[in-house]
Design a protein around this motif. Structure first.
Motif, PDB file in Angstrom:
ATOM      1  N   UNK A  90       0.841  -0.440  -9.540  1.00 45.51           N
ATOM      2  CA  UNK A  90      -0.253   0.514  -9.113  1.00 45.51           C
ATOM      3  C   UNK A  90      -1.379  -0.316  -8.181  1.00 45.51           C
ATOM      4  N   UNK A  91      -1.390  -1.396  -8.635  1.00 43.92           N
ATOM      5  CA  UNK A  91      -2.435  -2.421  -7.878  1.00 43.92           C
ATOM      6  C   UNK A  91      -1.673  -2.766  -6.271  1.00 43.92           C
ATOM      7  N   UNK A  92      -0.552  -3.190  -6.396  1.00 45.79           N
ATOM      8  CA  UNK A  92       0.248  -3.428  -5.159  1.00 45.79           C
ATOM      9  C   UNK A  92       0.134  -1.981  -4.312  1.00 45.79           C
ATOM     10  N   UNK A  93       0.293  -0.975  -4.994  1.00 45.27           N
ATOM     11  CA  UNK A  93       0.293   0.230  -4.067  1.00 45.27           C
ATOM     12  C   UNK A  93      -0.951   0.471  -3.375  1.00 45.27           C
ATOM     13  N   UNK A  94      -2.049   0.255  -4.317  1.00 43.88           N
ATOM     14  CA  UNK A  94      -3.241   0.488  -3.646  1.00 43.88           C
ATOM     15  C   UNK A  94      -3.660  -0.702  -2.431  1.00 43.88           C
TER      16      UNK A  94
END
Length: 256
Positions: free
Chosen positions: A156-160
């Protein structure tokens, strides 16, 4: 909206203060001629509209706004940055506002990257405990569920960072506005945005590899436990069969 960032800019000239507040759709609040404390008083009124809540991140910049265009052929009468100072100049007030918005969108990238950097640091503090235990030869206490949950947060962090917002791209609006695109690129370069995003992606790569290693270790440990369980069950079955055979073959036992 995803987070609230505070960016304050104080005019470095002695002219009367003209305060301007810019609120971006990504949750960033930029105050021109606002102090950080003044923005902190404004931000809570906006927080109810946010989908997610994060700790505030703030930056402060100095700027000079010129009332008249100076004879500076290098700037062509457009706003620009000199060192770390923003120089606002243009023919009309409308163009000055557009320049400030371009600077504001560029500055918002810095605080938004800072939020992701802080989130990753908190993530690494959790995973570091498992690494410390392994380095000391101690068993890892995290379960497979915990590792999978951390891996999901990592994705999720990489997606953000790379997918769900415009942090790594120039806004479409500026593709047809070379002057505003130049302002956006200037402030982004001054704040080392691309370099920080690159470093953050490297850390995310490491964290991903680390979680894969932990998950592989836990799966191997789970597989070993299952193998021992099967071996023990086989031994128990052999024990029962041996006992029954002994019962059938001992002297005085009845046989069919």
């Amino acid at each position: 909206m995803q987070q609230t960032d505070l960016i304050s800019s104080k005019e470095s000239t002695g002219t009367a203060e003209k305060k301007e507040l810019i609120i971006l759709s990504n949750g960033t609040v930029i105050g021109w001629n606002f102090g950080e404390q003044q923005l902190l008083e404004v931000a809570p009124r906006l927080s109810s509209a946010l989908d997610e809540q994060y700790a505030y991140e703030s930056d402060e910049f100095d700027f000079i706004e010129l009332e008249q265009l100076p004879p500076n052929p290098k700037s062509n009468g457009n706003s620009y940055m000199i060192n770390d100072i923003i120089l606002i100049q243009n023919v009309t007030e409308e163009k000055k506002i557009l320049d400030k918005v371009a600077f504001s969108i560029g500055m918002s990238r810095s605080t938004r990257v800072s939020i992701l950097e802080d989130n990753l640091e908190q993530f690494l503090k959790i995973t570091r405990r498992n690494s410390d235990r392994l380095s000391k030869g101690l068993p890892v206490t995290a379960s497979e569920h915990d590792v999978l949950q951390l891996t999901g947060k990592l994705f999720l962090l990489r997606g953000k960072l790379n997918l769900y917002n415009e942090l790594i791209d120039t806004p479409d609006l500026y593709w047809s506005e070379p002057t505003l695109e130049k302002i956006y690129q200037q402030i982004s370069t001054s704040l080392d945005i691309n370099w920080r995003i690159s470093i953050l992606n490297r850390k995310l790569d490491y964290a991903t590899d680390e979680q894969r290693a932990f998950l592989s270790f836990l799966n191997e440990r789970k597989g070993t436990r299952l193998e021992w369980t099967i071996i023990i069950l086989i031994l128990i079955e052999v024990g029962f069969e041996t006992y029954r055979f002994w019962q059938d073959t001992r002297p005085g036992s009845s046989s069919e």
